[in-house]
Design an enzyme around this catalytic site. Structure first.
Site, PDB file in Angstrom:
ATOM      1  N   GLY A  10     -21.819   2.290  20.620  1.00 53.25           N
ATOM      2  CA  GLY A  10     -21.170   2.516  19.320  1.00 53.25           C
ATOM      3  C   GLY A  10     -19.672   2.782  19.452  1.00 53.25           C
ATOM      4  O   GLY A  10     -19.203   3.247  20.502  1.00 53.25           O
ATOM      5  N   ASP A  37     -34.315   6.486  21.619  1.00 47.28           N
ATOM      6  CA  ASP A  37     -34.451   5.528  20.522  1.00 47.28           C
ATOM      7  C   ASP A  37     -34.764   6.329  19.263  1.00 47.28           C
ATOM      8  O   ASP A  37     -35.756   7.075  19.234  1.00 47.28           O
ATOM      9  CB  ASP A  37     -35.577   4.537  20.836  1.00 47.28           C
ATOM     10  CG  ASP A  37     -35.665   3.419  19.805  1.00 47.28           C
ATOM     11  OD1 ASP A  37     -35.154   3.603  18.665  1.00 47.28           O
ATOM     12  OD2 ASP A  37     -36.244   2.371  20.129  1.00 47.28           O
ATOM     13  N   ALA A  61     -26.491   5.124  14.449  1.00 43.83           N
ATOM     14  CA  ALA A  61     -26.946   4.836  13.087  1.00 43.83           C
ATOM     15  C   ALA A  61     -27.210   3.353  12.934  1.00 43.83           C
ATOM     16  O   ALA A  61     -26.737   2.539  13.739  1.00 43.83           O
ATOM     17  CB  ALA A  61     -25.880   5.271  12.077  1.00 43.83           C
ATOM     18  N   THR A  63     -25.962   0.524  11.063  1.00 43.28           N
ATOM     19  CA  THR A  63     -24.680   0.385  10.354  1.00 43.28           C
ATOM     20  C   THR A  63     -24.452  -1.008   9.745  1.00 43.28           C
ATOM     21  O   THR A  63     -23.361  -1.271   9.248  1.00 43.28           O
ATOM     22  CB  THR A  63     -23.494   0.707  11.304  1.00 43.28           C
ATOM     23  OG1 THR A  63     -23.606  -0.119  12.459  1.00 43.28           O
ATOM     24  CG2 THR A  63     -23.494   2.166  11.729  1.00 43.28           C
ATOM     25  N   THR A 102     -20.970   8.832   5.876  1.00 41.05           N
ATOM     26  CA  THR A 102     -20.129   7.740   5.381  1.00 41.05           C
ATOM     27  C   THR A 102     -19.571   7.963   3.976  1.00 41.05           C
ATOM     28  O   THR A 102     -20.167   8.675   3.163  1.00 41.05           O
ATOM     29  CB  THR A 102     -20.966   6.443   5.379  1.00 41.05           C
ATOM     30  OG1 THR A 102     -20.231   5.398   4.760  1.00 41.05           O
ATOM     31  CG2 THR A 102     -22.258   6.613   4.593  1.00 41.05           C
ATOM     32  N   TYR A 126     -27.754   1.208   2.719  1.00 45.36           N
ATOM     33  CA  TYR A 126     -27.073   1.925   3.820  1.00 45.36           C
ATOM     34  C   TYR A 126     -26.603   3.299   3.338  1.00 45.36           C
ATOM     35  O   TYR A 126     -26.889   4.323   3.956  1.00 45.36           O
ATOM     36  CB  TYR A 126     -25.889   1.086   4.328  1.00 45.36           C
ATOM     37  CG  TYR A 126     -24.971   1.838   5.277  1.00 45.36           C
ATOM     38  CD1 TYR A 126     -25.380   2.168   6.562  1.00 45.36           C
ATOM     39  CD2 TYR A 126     -23.689   2.216   4.870  1.00 45.36           C
ATOM     40  CE1 TYR A 126     -24.532   2.865   7.427  1.00 45.36           C
ATOM     41  CE2 TYR A 126     -22.834   2.902   5.729  1.00 45.36           C
ATOM     42  CZ  TYR A 126     -23.268   3.225   6.998  1.00 45.36           C
ATOM     43  OH  TYR A 126     -22.429   3.927   7.844  1.00 45.36           O
ATOM     44  N   LYS A 130     -28.009   6.995   4.508  1.00 44.96           N
ATOM     45  CA  LYS A 130     -27.098   7.953   5.157  1.00 44.96           C
ATOM     46  C   LYS A 130     -27.088   9.278   4.379  1.00 44.96           C
ATOM     47  O   LYS A 130     -27.026  10.353   4.969  1.00 44.96           O
ATOM     48  CB  LYS A 130     -25.688   7.382   5.260  1.00 44.96           C
ATOM     49  CG  LYS A 130     -25.521   6.236   6.252  1.00 44.96           C
ATOM     50  CD  LYS A 130     -25.728   6.632   7.716  1.00 44.96           C
ATOM     51  CE  LYS A 130     -24.640   7.551   8.236  1.00 44.96           C
ATOM     52  NZ  LYS A 130     -24.853   7.858   9.681  1.00 44.96           N
ATOM     53  N   TRP A 151     -14.497   3.187   6.908  1.00 44.43           N
ATOM     54  CA  TRP A 151     -13.790   1.963   7.339  1.00 44.43           C
ATOM     55  C   TRP A 151     -13.387   2.052   8.819  1.00 44.43           C
ATOM     56  O   TRP A 151     -12.203   1.924   9.179  1.00 44.43           O
ATOM     57  CB  TRP A 151     -12.568   1.735   6.462  1.00 44.43           C
ATOM     58  CG  TRP A 151     -12.836   1.455   5.009  1.00 44.43           C
ATOM     59  CD1 TRP A 151     -13.903   1.846   4.272  1.00 44.43           C
ATOM     60  CD2 TRP A 151     -11.998   0.697   4.113  1.00 44.43           C
ATOM     61  NE1 TRP A 151     -13.788   1.390   2.974  1.00 44.43           N
ATOM     62  CE2 TRP A 151     -12.626   0.685   2.855  1.00 44.43           C
ATOM     63  CE3 TRP A 151     -10.768   0.043   4.245  1.00 44.43           C
ATOM     64  CZ2 TRP A 151     -12.088   0.044   1.735  1.00 44.43           C
ATOM     65  CZ3 TRP A 151     -10.223  -0.587   3.136  1.00 44.43           C
ATOM     66  CH2 TRP A 151     -10.872  -0.592   1.902  1.00 44.43           C
TER      67      TRP A 151
HETATM   68  N1  LIG Z   1     -18.574   1.626  11.131  1.00 45.39           N
HETATM   69  C1  LIG Z   1     -18.085   2.114   9.986  1.00 45.39           C
HETATM   70  O1  LIG Z   1     -17.258   1.485   9.295  1.00 45.39           O
HETATM   71  C2  LIG Z   1     -18.519   3.482   9.512  1.00 45.39           C
HETATM   72  C3  LIG Z   1     -18.012   3.967   8.299  1.00 45.39           C
HETATM   73  C4  LIG Z   1     -18.396   5.244   7.866  1.00 45.39           C
HETATM   74  C5  LIG Z   1     -19.271   5.994   8.628  1.00 45.39           C
HETATM   75  N2  LIG Z   1     -19.770   5.480   9.791  1.00 45.39           N
HETATM   76  C6  LIG Z   1     -20.725   6.293  10.542  1.00 45.39           C
HETATM   77  O2  LIG Z   1     -20.117   6.689  11.765  1.00 45.39           O
HETATM   78  C7  LIG Z   1     -21.104   6.748  12.807  1.00 45.39           C
HETATM   79  C8  LIG Z   1     -20.629   5.958  13.999  1.00 45.39           C
HETATM   80  O3  LIG Z   1     -20.434   4.605  13.597  1.00 45.39           O
HETATM   81  P1  LIG Z   1     -20.004   3.476  14.626  1.00 45.39           P
HETATM   82  O4  LIG Z   1     -19.071   2.557  13.901  1.00 45.39           O
HETATM   83  O5  LIG Z   1     -19.611   4.106  15.916  1.00 45.39           O
HETATM   84  O6  LIG Z   1     -21.401   2.711  14.821  1.00 45.39           O
HETATM   85  P2  LIG Z   1     -21.677   1.348  15.566  1.00 45.39           P
HETATM   86  O7  LIG Z   1     -20.498   0.938  16.380  1.00 45.39           O
HETATM   87  O8  LIG Z   1     -22.252   0.394  14.591  1.00 45.39           O
HETATM   88  O9  LIG Z   1     -22.810   1.760  16.600  1.00 45.39           O
HETATM   89  C9  LIG Z   1     -24.069   2.164  16.180  1.00 45.39           C
HETATM   90  C10 LIG Z   1     -24.717   2.906  17.315  1.00 45.39           C
HETATM   91  O10 LIG Z   1     -26.006   3.311  16.858  1.00 45.39           O
HETATM   92  C11 LIG Z   1     -26.924   3.030  17.864  1.00 45.39           C
HETATM   93  N3  LIG Z   1     -28.270   2.804  17.345  1.00 45.39           N
HETATM   94  C12 LIG Z   1     -28.660   1.980  16.343  1.00 45.39           C
HETATM   95  N4  LIG Z   1     -29.999   2.029  16.225  1.00 45.39           N
HETATM   96  C13 LIG Z   1     -30.449   2.915  17.152  1.00 45.39           C
HETATM   97  C14 LIG Z   1     -31.724   3.395  17.522  1.00 45.39           C
HETATM   98  N5  LIG Z   1     -32.854   2.977  16.931  1.00 45.39           N
HETATM   99  N6  LIG Z   1     -31.815   4.298  18.518  1.00 45.39           N
HETATM  100  C15 LIG Z   1     -30.707   4.726  19.167  1.00 45.39           C
HETATM  101  N7  LIG Z   1     -29.467   4.300  18.873  1.00 45.39           N
HETATM  102  C16 LIG Z   1     -29.347   3.406  17.872  1.00 45.39           C
HETATM  103  C17 LIG Z   1     -26.407   1.769  18.550  1.00 45.39           C
HETATM  104  O11 LIG Z   1     -27.057   1.725  19.765  1.00 45.39           O
HETATM  105  P3  LIG Z   1     -26.860   0.689  20.946  1.00 45.39           P
HETATM  106  O12 LIG Z   1     -25.735   1.271  21.728  1.00 45.39           O
HETATM  107  O13 LIG Z   1     -28.163   0.700  21.676  1.00 45.39           O
HETATM  108  O14 LIG Z   1     -26.578  -0.632  20.285  1.00 45.39           O
HETATM  109  C18 LIG Z   1     -24.916   2.062  18.583  1.00 45.39           C
HETATM  110  O15 LIG Z   1     -24.600   2.828  19.714  1.00 45.39           O
HETATM  111  C19 LIG Z   1     -22.408   6.268  12.180  1.00 45.39           C
HETATM  112  O16 LIG Z   1     -23.164   7.388  11.810  1.00 45.39           O
HETATM  113  C20 LIG Z   1     -21.977   5.525  10.944  1.00 45.39           C
HETATM  114  O17 LIG Z   1     -22.965   5.555   9.937  1.00 45.39           O
HETATM  115  C21 LIG Z   1     -19.393   4.256  10.261  1.00 45.39           C
END
Ligand SMILES: NC(=O)c1ccc[n+]([C@@H]2O[C@H](COP(=O)([O-])OP(=O)(O)OC[C@H]3O[C@@H](n4cnc5c(N)ncnc54)[C@H](OP(=O)(O)O)[C@@H]3O)[C@@H](O)[C@H]2O)c1
Length: 293
Positions: A10, A37, A61, A63, A102, A126, A130, A151
């Site tokens: 992530g 997991d 998460a 995402t 989020t 989503y 969340k 974002w």
């Molecule tokens: N991306 C955005 O724009 C955004 C915006 C607002 C809030 N957020 C929140 O910020 C947080 C971090 O986001 P991010 O952008 O770093 O996320 P990301 O890059 O999409 O990565 C998602 C992570 O979740 C892991 N994951 C998904 N399903 C899983 C499962 N079943 N068991 C274990 N791990 C699992 C993935 O694992 P793998 O390493 O195995 O693939 C990956 O490491 C999240 O809570 C997200 O909801 C994100």
């Protein structure tokens, strides 16, 4: 301080790992699939306990915002139930938890920046999973810190900045939505913010700072102005650039509804943790430079 972070690949997880490489006081252990997991409750407790963390950051998460519309049960199992189990395990082993959420918990109808106390009304699967996650985390841990961000982009994983740069390698012009407003946030900044929270928790105790906070890049942007800034910086660095044509969200239909306004007011975070993200343009410059050079 040892921080266990859920998820391995992530954006936030990788950014925390990178931060730890620059600070001998900080150890970051990424705990993800297959050892942890979120769909397998036993794996969560076992792998977190083995890590012996001082604090847990719950960053993993589901995402994929549009895909979630077709995979409601899976998104709920990961974002709500999975998050709940992480928080419950943190409580069981007696460590604080920082959970990420989020801006998509809001419906976007407010004129102005959203504060933490504003009413939530997610418009997408989503966002609603969340929000359920936030509620379950709050009821499963005695003093959680929940941080809503927005974002998110970084040199890692999939994100808007990387998509724009990739598209500009093969296209001269791109149509980008100009009527949705938010706060672009670098995951590298989120990592610094999470470390500031962890230090405050260590010094004061989690019960003194428990609650919900907003943390995002300072200022505001539309997807169009965000894209234009990415290309300005990329062009300066000799990377790909494209002309950006403004379009309305009605001209770019997506499966999931996104809020027209999800700008986050981060004053409560700044006051509590004495940490503030720089203007979003500055952080975009840093990340684009790293990607294109
Ligand atoms: N991306 C955005 O724009 C955004 C915006 C607002 C809030 N957020 C929140 O910020 C947080 C971090 O986001 P991010 O952008 O770093 O996320 P990301 O890059 O999409 O990565 C998602 C992570 O979740 C892991 N994951 C998904 N399903 C899983 C499962 N079943 N068991 C274990 N791990 C699992 C993935 O694992 P793998 O390493 O195995 O693939 C990956 O490491 C999240 O809570 C997200 O909801 C994100």
């Amino acid at each position: 301080m040892r921080i266990a972070v859920t998820g391995k690949s992530g954006q936030v997880a990788k950014s925390l790992q990178r931060l730890a490489a620059t600070d001998p006081e900080l150890e970051v252990v990424l705990v993800g699939r297959p050892e942890l997991d979120l769909l397998d409750p036993d794996s969560i407790g076992d792998s977190l306990r083995k890590t012996k963390p001082d604090i847990i950051v719950s960053a993993a998460a589901y995402t994929a915002v549009d895909q979630a519309e077709d995979e409601r049960d899976l998104a709920y199992a990961i974002n709500a139930v999975g998050a709940e189990i992480v928080a419950r395990e943190a409580e069981r082993i007696g460590v604080p938890v920082i959970h990420l959420s989020t801006d998509y918990v809001f419906d976007g109808s407010k004129n102005g920046f959203y504060v933490e106390a504003d009413a939530t009304a997610p418009q997408s699967v989503y966002g609603s999973t969340k929000l359920e996650g936030e509620k379950l985390v709050a009821s499963s841990h005695s003093s959680p810190v929940i941080i809503r961000t927005a974002w998110v982009y970084s040199p890692y994983g999939k994100n808007f900045v990387k998509t724009m740069l990739e598209l500009a390698r093969t296209r001269d012009e791109l149509n980008v939505v100009c009527d949705q407003w938010g706060c672009p946030t670098s995951a590298l900044e989120i990592a610094r913010a999470l470390y500031a929270v962890a230090i405050k928790i260590r010094d004061l105790g989690a019960e003194r700072v428990t609650g919900t906070y907003h943390f995002a890049g300072a200022g505001e942007a539309s997807w169009q102005s965000f894209a234009e800034h990415v290309f300005q910086c990329s062009g300066r660095e000799g990377g790909p650039r494209a002309k950006v044509n403004a379009i309305d969200s009605s001209q770019f239909p997506t499966k999931a509804m996104r809020p027209q306004n999800s700008r986050l007011d981060c004053v409560k975070f700044t006051m509590t943790f004495q940490y503030e993200a720089p203007d979003w343009r500055q952080s975009v410059d840093d990340v684009v430079r790293e990607i294109v050079v």
